[in-house]
Write a protein that holds these residues in place. Structure first.
Motif, mmCIF file in Angstrom:
data_model
loop_
_atom_site.group_PDB
_atom_site.id
_atom_site.type_symbol
_atom_site.label_atom_id
_atom_site.label_comp_id
_atom_site.label_asym_id
_atom_site.label_seq_id
_atom_site.Cartn_x
_atom_site.Cartn_y
_atom_site.Cartn_z
ATOM 1 N N GLY A 120 0.775 -1.231 0.000
ATOM 2 C CA GLY A 120 0.000 0.000 0.000
ATOM 3 C C GLY A 120 0.802 1.273 0.000
ATOM 4 N N MET A 121 2.111 1.174 0.073
ATOM 5 C CA MET A 121 2.961 2.361 0.103
ATOM 6 C C MET A 121 3.192 2.916 -1.303
ATOM 7 N N VAL A 122 3.511 4.210 -1.364
ATOM 8 C CA VAL A 122 4.146 4.810 -2.531
ATOM 9 C C VAL A 122 5.619 4.983 -2.177
ATOM 10 N N ILE A 123 6.491 4.359 -2.964
ATOM 11 C CA ILE A 123 7.932 4.339 -2.695
ATOM 12 C C ILE A 123 8.663 4.850 -3.923
ATOM 13 N N VAL A 124 9.620 5.747 -3.714
ATOM 14 C CA VAL A 124 10.418 6.263 -4.828
ATOM 15 C C VAL A 124 11.897 6.195 -4.477
ATOM 16 N N CYS A 125 12.714 6.202 -5.524
ATOM 17 C CA CYS A 125 14.169 6.206 -5.369
ATOM 18 C C CYS A 125 14.762 6.688 -6.677
ATOM 19 N N GLY A 126 15.895 7.350 -6.616
ATOM 20 C CA GLY A 126 16.577 7.795 -7.816
ATOM 21 C C GLY A 126 17.289 6.640 -8.489
ATOM 22 N N ASP A 127 16.532 5.626 -8.866
ATOM 23 C CA ASP A 127 17.075 4.416 -9.458
ATOM 24 C C ASP A 127 15.938 3.714 -10.193
ATOM 25 N N SER A 128 16.157 3.337 -11.442
ATOM 26 C CA SER A 128 15.068 2.803 -12.260
ATOM 27 C C SER A 128 14.505 1.499 -11.723
ATOM 28 N N HIS A 129 15.293 0.707 -11.010
ATOM 29 C CA HIS A 129 14.818 -0.596 -10.566
ATOM 30 C C HIS A 129 14.054 -0.546 -9.248
ATOM 31 N N THR A 130 13.575 0.641 -8.901
ATOM 32 C CA THR A 130 12.710 0.793 -7.731
ATOM 33 C C THR A 130 11.433 -0.026 -7.882
ATOM 34 N N SER A 131 11.084 -0.378 -9.109
ATOM 35 C CA SER A 131 9.905 -1.227 -9.340
ATOM 36 C C SER A 131 9.983 -2.539 -8.556
ATOM 37 N N THR A 132 11.174 -2.934 -8.135
ATOM 38 C CA THR A 132 11.367 -4.155 -7.342
ATOM 39 C C THR A 132 10.410 -4.227 -6.157
ATOM 40 N N HIS A 133 10.234 -3.114 -5.469
ATOM 41 C CA HIS A 133 9.479 -3.083 -4.218
ATOM 42 C C HIS A 133 7.997 -3.373 -4.414
ATOM 43 N N GLY A 134 7.526 -3.298 -5.655
ATOM 44 C CA GLY A 134 6.136 -3.609 -5.932
ATOM 45 C C GLY A 134 5.774 -5.050 -5.661
ATOM 46 N N ALA A 135 6.772 -5.911 -5.497
ATOM 47 C CA ALA A 135 6.510 -7.323 -5.200
ATOM 48 C C ALA A 135 5.753 -7.502 -3.897
ATOM 49 N N LEU A 136 5.847 -6.512 -3.019
ATOM 50 C CA LEU A 136 5.143 -6.582 -1.736
ATOM 51 C C LEU A 136 3.822 -5.815 -1.763
ATOM 52 N N GLY A 137 3.344 -5.468 -2.962
ATOM 53 C CA GLY A 137 2.071 -4.766 -3.046
ATOM 54 C C GLY A 137 2.193 -3.278 -2.847
ATOM 55 N N ALA A 138 3.370 -2.718 -3.123
ATOM 56 C CA ALA A 138 3.575 -1.274 -3.062
ATOM 57 C C ALA A 138 3.590 -0.709 -4.473
ATOM 58 N N MET A 139 3.345 0.594 -4.591
ATOM 59 C CA MET A 139 3.528 1.278 -5.866
ATOM 60 C C MET A 139 4.883 1.959 -5.802
ATOM 61 N N ALA A 140 5.849 1.438 -6.531
ATOM 62 C CA ALA A 140 7.233 1.891 -6.421
ATOM 63 C C ALA A 140 7.786 2.187 -7.800
ATOM 64 N N PHE A 141 8.467 3.315 -7.931
ATOM 65 C CA PHE A 141 9.018 3.682 -9.235
ATOM 66 C C PHE A 141 10.243 4.563 -9.078
ATOM 67 N N GLY A 142 11.081 4.523 -10.088
ATOM 68 C CA GLY A 142 12.299 5.319 -10.094
ATOM 69 C C GLY A 142 12.023 6.754 -10.494
ATOM 70 N N ILE A 143 12.855 7.661 -10.011
ATOM 71 C CA ILE A 143 12.708 9.085 -10.308
ATOM 72 C C ILE A 143 14.065 9.681 -10.658
ATOM 73 N N GLY A 144 14.044 10.856 -11.307
ATOM 74 C CA GLY A 144 15.265 11.550 -11.683
ATOM 75 C C GLY A 144 15.789 12.443 -10.574
ATOM 76 N N THR A 145 16.955 13.022 -10.806
ATOM 77 C CA THR A 145 17.609 13.826 -9.768
ATOM 78 C C THR A 145 16.769 15.026 -9.344
ATOM 79 N N SER A 146 16.156 15.717 -10.294
ATOM 80 C CA SER A 146 15.319 16.860 -9.921
ATOM 81 C C SER A 146 14.114 16.417 -9.104
ATOM 82 N N GLU A 147 13.596 15.223 -9.413
ATOM 83 C CA GLU A 147 12.474 14.698 -8.628
ATOM 84 C C GLU A 147 12.934 14.270 -7.238
#
Length: 469
Positions: A120-147
């Protein structure tokens, strides 16, 4: 109206919505490492701002960390990035797992293993493979430096709602076929842009039967076929994995969390924009032959005839000829590691293949655990001895050879069987050639000196007595 898992999480995190504009989303967890964060912190300082929610920000060192002991990066840029992260976290009051910490490791490995990643979390990281965390039912995605800077300053992020894409995988996996093969087969089927702009939900009996480690592998490579988000709805496997982890809820909070998490799976009548189906029972172990994860074939196959200019270029770079049997391709290096396949289950699977055998004399092979905890757990089980007795190098935790920005790189022309997630030109070192495959397949290749079907490895390699006996 019935909603998908992604829609439920998205709706719960919208801070502001206006016609024609991106939604403003609240971020539950911001993960930080040394490569994409220095500019963001510097911009905050120049603007006179502080980090809005340091308690919801967690940092670790992973990309530049040495894996052969010591605490010094290999070059000046790496040292400066590591030093900057330490200083920035001290300035902002951010929790940091530095080199030497028992919880240091690849950011996408330590998040789940510490229980920081939750459904249920929204998770972000400055790394494209942040999608990994979605395996636990989170919405996770990578972001750029300005983000990254935007989240540090506001704990929010403007985003456009993605389309919903279901990937349904049914059938029992054949012997020798694992999660990495499922996702490589999927990308081969749909192409590297098949999920562009989508939030993917992986569903079906095959996905449900996977361990959490297998689900993490599949969600990790979601970005490799153009999708933004990869998710698996939380279930009993998720809850069993999380229970008792350092940052997971406890006591009454655990029970309340379970009630919420059980409400997250997509409603039965939820409508997806598109669905892709995959028959797991028909799969074989897969290996890439080219320079993107979609350029893959079953291990029993051959290098295909090129049909596009990109495929012709890939063949030239990989120095392969059409019609070559995949199992006739000799290798120089083997890398078992990365945020895709460096968890304890991955190392166990590889160790089961190499136990009592020896690495081919021509091959240099290495195992890099995904975190300090994985390394400690593997050593407690004796996996380090299995690998070392077989002739593998046993390393410290880090991103290592996955991305070629640290000492663990290929030399020009070297060919590597790798459990990582990307194989573009120069990914593991300038002029290096990468074949993506699963941990058992990589282990088998190390033993015979060429790509090989792990299902046949017992027939072609005689077991040797342990040198410790």
């Amino acid at each position: 109206m019935p909603r998908t898992l992604a829609q439920k999480i998205w709706d719960a995190h919208v801070v502001r919505s206006a016609e024609g504009e991106p939604d403003l989303l609240y971020v539950d967890l911001h993960l930080v490492h040394e490569v994409t964060s220095p500019q963001a912190f510097e911009s905050l300082r120049l603007a006179g701002r502080r980090v809005r929610r340091p308690d919801l920000t967690v940092a670790t060192m992973d990309h530049n960390t040495p894996t052969r002991g010591g605490r010094e990066a290999a070059d000046e840029i790496g040292r400066r990035q590591l030093d900057a992260l330490e200083e920035n976290c001290r300035w902002a009051g951010i929790r940091l797992y530095p080199m030497g910490s028992r919880h240091q490791g690849i950011v996408h490995v330590i998040g789940p293993e510490l229980g920081l990643t939750q459904p249920g979390m929204v998770i972000v990281c400055g790394d494209s493979h942040t999608s990994t965390h979605g395996a636990l039912g989170a919405m996770a995605f990578g972001i750029g430096t300005s983000e990254v800077e935007h989240v540090l300053a506001t704990q929010c992020l403007p985003q456009r709602r993605p389309r919903d894409l279901a990937v349904t995988v049914e059938g029992e996996l054949p012997v020798g076929v694992v999660a990495k093969d499922v996702v490589l087969a999927l990308i081969h089927q749909v192409g590297v842009s098949g999920g562009q702009g989508c939030a993917v939900e992986y569903r079906g009996g095959t996905i449900r039967a996977l361990s959490m480690e297998g689900r993490l592998t599949i969600c990790n490579m979601t970005i490799e076929w153009g999708a933004r988000v990869g998710m698996v709805a939380p279930d009993d496997t998720t809850f069993a994995y999380l229970e008792g982890r350092p940052y997971a809820p406890r006591g009454a909070e655990w029970e309340r969390a379970l009630d919420h998490w059980r409400s997250l799976p997509s409603d039965p009548d939820a409508v997806f924009d598109r669905e892709i189906r995959l028959d797991a029972a028909r799969l074989e172990p897969f290996v890439t032959w080219g320079t993107n994860p979609g350029q893959a074939v079953p291990v029993s196959g051959r290098v295909p005839e090129p049909t596009t200019e990109n495929e012709e270029r890939a063949l030239r770079y990989m120095d392969l000829r059409p019609g070559t049997a995949i199992q006739d391709i000799a290798i120089d290096r083997v890398f078992i590691g990365s945020c895709t396949n460096a968890r304890l289950e991955d190392l166990r699977a590889a160790a089961a293949v190499v136990r009592g055998r020896r690495v081919h004399p021509r091959v240099r092979a290495m195992v890099v655990p995904g975190s300090a905890q994985v390394k400690l757990q593997a050593e407690a089980e004796g996996l380090d001895r299995v690998f070392e007795e077989a002739g593998f190098e046993w390393r410290d935790a880090g991103c290592s050879m996955c991305l070629g920005m640290n000492p663990d790189i290929l030399q020009p022309g070297e060919r590597c069987a790798s459990t990582s997630n990307r194989n573009f030109e120069g990914r593991q070192g300038a002029g290096g050639r990468t074949h993506l495959l699963s941990p058992p397949m990589a282990a088998a290749a190390a033993l015979v000196g060429h790509l090989v079907d792990v299902r046949q490895v017992a027939d072609v390699i005689p077991a040797e007595p342990s040198r410790r006996s």
